[in-house]
Design a protein around this motif. Sequence first.
Motif, PDB file in Angstrom:
ATOM      1  N   ARG A  51       0.947  -1.222  -0.217  1.00  0.00           N
ATOM      2  CA  ARG A  51      -0.055   0.019   0.171  1.00  0.00           C
ATOM      3  C   ARG A  51       0.817   1.215  -0.167  1.00  0.00           C
ATOM      4  NH1 ARG A  51      -3.294  -3.343   3.379  1.00  0.00           N
ATOM      5  NH2 ARG A  51      -2.423  -2.554   5.133  1.00  0.00           N
ATOM      6  N   LEU A  52       1.905   1.233   0.904  1.00  0.00           N
ATOM      7  CA  LEU A  52       2.861   2.589   0.895  1.00  0.00           C
ATOM      8  C   LEU A  52       3.562   2.650  -0.562  1.00  0.00           C
ATOM      9  CD1 LEU A  52       4.573   4.526   2.495  1.00  0.00           C
ATOM     10  CD2 LEU A  52       6.299   2.710   2.701  1.00  0.00           C
ATOM     11  N   LEU A  53       4.080   1.547  -1.117  1.00  0.00           N
ATOM     12  CA  LEU A  53       4.573   1.851  -2.450  1.00  0.00           C
ATOM     13  C   LEU A  53       3.631   2.242  -3.465  1.00  0.00           C
ATOM     14  CD1 LEU A  53       6.583  -1.650  -2.692  1.00  0.00           C
ATOM     15  CD2 LEU A  53       7.463   0.788  -2.336  1.00  0.00           C
ATOM     16  N   LEU A  54       2.312   1.694  -3.580  1.00  0.00           N
ATOM     17  CA  LEU A  54       1.186   1.865  -4.416  1.00  0.00           C
ATOM     18  C   LEU A  54       0.961   3.582  -4.106  1.00  0.00           C
ATOM     19  CD1 LEU A  54      -0.765   1.049  -6.409  1.00  0.00           C
ATOM     20  CD2 LEU A  54      -2.329   0.632  -5.014  1.00  0.00           C
ATOM     21  N   SER A  55       0.965   3.951  -3.132  1.00  0.00           N
ATOM     22  CA  SER A  55       0.746   5.365  -2.726  1.00  0.00           C
ATOM     23  C   SER A  55       1.920   6.452  -3.308  1.00  0.00           C
ATOM     24  CB  SER A  55       0.307   5.665  -1.218  1.00  0.00           C
ATOM     25  OG  SER A  55       1.487   5.549  -0.535  1.00  0.00           O
ATOM     26  N   ALA A  56       2.985   5.925  -3.114  1.00  0.00           N
ATOM     27  CA  ALA A  56       4.193   6.743  -3.820  1.00  0.00           C
ATOM     28  C   ALA A  56       4.125   6.599  -5.315  1.00  0.00           C
ATOM     29  CB  ALA A  56       5.356   6.100  -3.392  1.00  0.00           C
ATOM     30  N   ALA A  57       3.793   5.545  -5.850  1.00  0.00           N
ATOM     31  CA  ALA A  57       3.699   5.611  -7.252  1.00  0.00           C
ATOM     32  C   ALA A  57       2.472   6.169  -7.970  1.00  0.00           C
ATOM     33  CB  ALA A  57       3.880   4.190  -7.827  1.00  0.00           C
ATOM     34  N   LYS A  58       1.509   6.076  -7.227  1.00  0.00           N
ATOM     35  CA  LYS A  58      -0.017   6.777  -7.649  1.00  0.00           C
ATOM     36  C   LYS A  58       0.170   8.187  -7.892  1.00  0.00           C
ATOM     37  CE  LYS A  58      -4.209   4.097  -6.449  1.00  0.00           C
ATOM     38  NZ  LYS A  58      -5.107   3.891  -5.736  1.00  0.00           N
ATOM     39  N   CYS A  59       0.849   8.839  -7.571  1.00  0.00           N
ATOM     40  CA  CYS A  59       1.072  10.391  -7.676  1.00  0.00           C
ATOM     41  C   CYS A  59       1.086  10.723  -9.042  1.00  0.00           C
ATOM     42  CB  CYS A  59       1.743  11.089  -6.853  1.00  0.00           C
ATOM     43  SG  CYS A  59       3.531  10.605  -7.165  1.00  0.00           S
ATOM     44  N   ARG A  60       1.458   9.561  -9.706  1.00  0.00           N
ATOM     45  CA  ARG A  60       1.896   9.639 -11.264  1.00  0.00           C
ATOM     46  C   ARG A  60       0.768   9.523 -12.160  1.00  0.00           C
ATOM     47  NH1 ARG A  60       5.419  11.792 -14.302  1.00  0.00           N
ATOM     48  NH2 ARG A  60       5.557   9.880 -15.678  1.00  0.00           N
ATOM     49  N   LEU A  61      -0.279   9.123 -11.693  1.00  0.00           N
ATOM     50  CA  LEU A  61      -1.427   8.623 -12.245  1.00  0.00           C
ATOM     51  C   LEU A  61      -2.219   9.735 -12.990  1.00  0.00           C
ATOM     52  CD1 LEU A  61      -2.565   5.229 -10.634  1.00  0.00           C
ATOM     53  CD2 LEU A  61      -1.125   5.590 -12.652  1.00  0.00           C
ATOM     54  N   HIS A  62      -2.544  10.788 -12.531  1.00  0.00           N
ATOM     55  CA  HIS A  62      -3.488  11.639 -12.582  1.00  0.00           C
ATOM     56  C   HIS A  62      -3.022  13.009 -13.176  1.00  0.00           C
ATOM     57  CE1 HIS A  62      -6.432   9.051 -10.938  1.00  0.00           C
ATOM     58  NE2 HIS A  62      -5.583   9.335  -9.874  1.00  0.00           N
ATOM     59  N   LEU A  63      -1.515  13.107 -13.599  1.00  0.00           N
ATOM     60  CA  LEU A  63      -0.841  13.993 -14.004  1.00  0.00           C
ATOM     61  C   LEU A  63      -0.944  14.206 -15.448  1.00  0.00           C
ATOM     62  CD1 LEU A  63       2.040  14.119 -11.346  1.00  0.00           C
ATOM     63  CD2 LEU A  63      -0.053  15.370 -11.424  1.00  0.00           C
ATOM     64  N   THR A  64      -1.231  15.453 -16.031  1.00  0.00           N
ATOM     65  CA  THR A  64      -1.115  15.705 -17.417  1.00  0.00           C
ATOM     66  C   THR A  64      -0.647  17.146 -17.742  1.00  0.00           C
ATOM     67  OG1 THR A  64      -3.357  16.018 -17.573  1.00  0.00           O
ATOM     68  CG2 THR A  64      -2.801  14.078 -18.432  1.00  0.00           C
ATOM     69  N   PRO A  65       0.399  17.368 -18.662  1.00  0.00           N
ATOM     70  CA  PRO A  65       1.509  16.391 -19.310  1.00  0.00           C
ATOM     71  C   PRO A  65       2.300  15.674 -18.357  1.00  0.00           C
ATOM     72  CG  PRO A  65       2.156  18.764 -19.590  1.00  0.00           C
ATOM     73  CD  PRO A  65       0.851  18.628 -18.659  1.00  0.00           C
ATOM     74  N   LEU A  69       9.870  11.428 -13.898  1.00  0.00           N
ATOM     75  CA  LEU A  69       9.599  10.754 -12.700  1.00  0.00           C
ATOM     76  C   LEU A  69      10.435  11.173 -11.541  1.00  0.00           C
ATOM     77  CD1 LEU A  69       9.448   7.026 -13.888  1.00  0.00           C
ATOM     78  CD2 LEU A  69       7.615   8.274 -13.151  1.00  0.00           C
ATOM     79  N   GLY A  70       9.898  11.530 -10.356  1.00  0.00           N
ATOM     80  CA  GLY A  70      10.717  11.953  -9.357  1.00  0.00           C
ATOM     81  C   GLY A  70      11.348  10.367  -8.821  1.00  0.00           C
ATOM     82  N   LEU A  71      12.212  10.743  -7.885  1.00  0.00           N
ATOM     83  CA  LEU A  71      13.220   9.579  -7.251  1.00  0.00           C
ATOM     84  C   LEU A  71      12.264   8.713  -6.266  1.00  0.00           C
ATOM     85  CD1 LEU A  71      16.334  11.643  -6.253  1.00  0.00           C
ATOM     86  CD2 LEU A  71      16.043   9.806  -8.103  1.00  0.00           C
ATOM     87  N   ARG A  72      11.293   9.612  -5.673  1.00  0.00           N
ATOM     88  CA  ARG A  72      10.387   8.536  -4.980  1.00  0.00           C
ATOM     89  C   ARG A  72       9.408   7.572  -5.636  1.00  0.00           C
ATOM     90  NH1 ARG A  72       5.509  10.651  -1.591  1.00  0.00           N
ATOM     91  NH2 ARG A  72       4.954   8.860  -0.423  1.00  0.00           N
ATOM     92  N   THR A  73       8.930   8.081  -6.807  1.00  0.00           N
ATOM     93  CA  THR A  73       8.240   7.310  -7.579  1.00  0.00           C
ATOM     94  C   THR A  73       9.141   6.061  -8.289  1.00  0.00           C
ATOM     95  OG1 THR A  73       6.843   9.142  -8.188  1.00  0.00           O
ATOM     96  CG2 THR A  73       6.518   7.366  -9.526  1.00  0.00           C
ATOM     97  N   SER A  78      10.396   0.411  -8.973  1.00  0.00           N
ATOM     98  CA  SER A  78      11.446  -0.536  -8.693  1.00  0.00           C
ATOM     99  C   SER A  78      11.435  -1.454  -7.575  1.00  0.00           C
ATOM    100  CB  SER A  78      12.967   0.420  -8.392  1.00  0.00           C
ATOM    101  OG  SER A  78      13.987  -0.555  -8.298  1.00  0.00           O
ATOM    102  N   CYS A  79      10.882  -0.951  -6.676  1.00  0.00           N
ATOM    103  CA  CYS A  79      10.548  -1.927  -5.503  1.00  0.00           C
ATOM    104  C   CYS A  79       9.433  -2.845  -5.745  1.00  0.00           C
ATOM    105  CB  CYS A  79      10.189  -1.291  -4.212  1.00  0.00           C
ATOM    106  SG  CYS A  79      11.871  -0.449  -3.201  1.00  0.00           S
ATOM    107  N   MET A  80       8.259  -2.463  -6.371  1.00  0.00           N
ATOM    108  CA  MET A  80       7.306  -3.331  -6.700  1.00  0.00           C
ATOM    109  C   MET A  80       7.498  -4.295  -7.863  1.00  0.00           C
ATOM    110  SD  MET A  80       3.938  -1.125  -6.874  1.00  0.00           S
ATOM    111  CE  MET A  80       4.379   0.691  -7.247  1.00  0.00           C
ATOM    112  N   CYS A  81       8.510  -3.770  -8.784  1.00  0.00           N
ATOM    113  CA  CYS A  81       9.115  -4.793  -9.542  1.00  0.00           C
ATOM    114  C   CYS A  81       9.897  -6.017  -9.027  1.00  0.00           C
ATOM    115  CB  CYS A  81       9.686  -4.054 -10.563  1.00  0.00           C
ATOM    116  SG  CYS A  81       8.832  -3.076 -11.963  1.00  0.00           S
ATOM    117  N   GLY A  82      10.704  -5.553  -7.836  1.00  0.00           N
ATOM    118  CA  GLY A  82      11.583  -6.246  -7.299  1.00  0.00           C
ATOM    119  C   GLY A  82      10.869  -7.400  -6.564  1.00  0.00           C
TER     120      GLY A  82
END
Length: 84
Positions: A51-65, A69-73, A78-82
Amino acid sequence: LTLLAVFKDICPGYRIRLPTETELQTKVSKEVQRVRDFEGLLLRQYQAYLRLLLSAAKCRLHLTPLPPLGLRTKAAISCMCGLL
């Protein structure tokens, strides 16, 4: 990133699941109960980490343009892929 290494080290090679109501009512040895308790705690912590990783990565989903990617994202993705 440190939690990724910890989970990769301590997660067993078999699938962990929570016991059913019937299994919880069955009398088991102390060793089996210890394993159940450990697996339940591990599963809850793993879910919280996801859940923590998802919340860190979700901040990208609603941005346009899309900005770079930020370091946190990047670290969260990378952690989720690992964990796969």
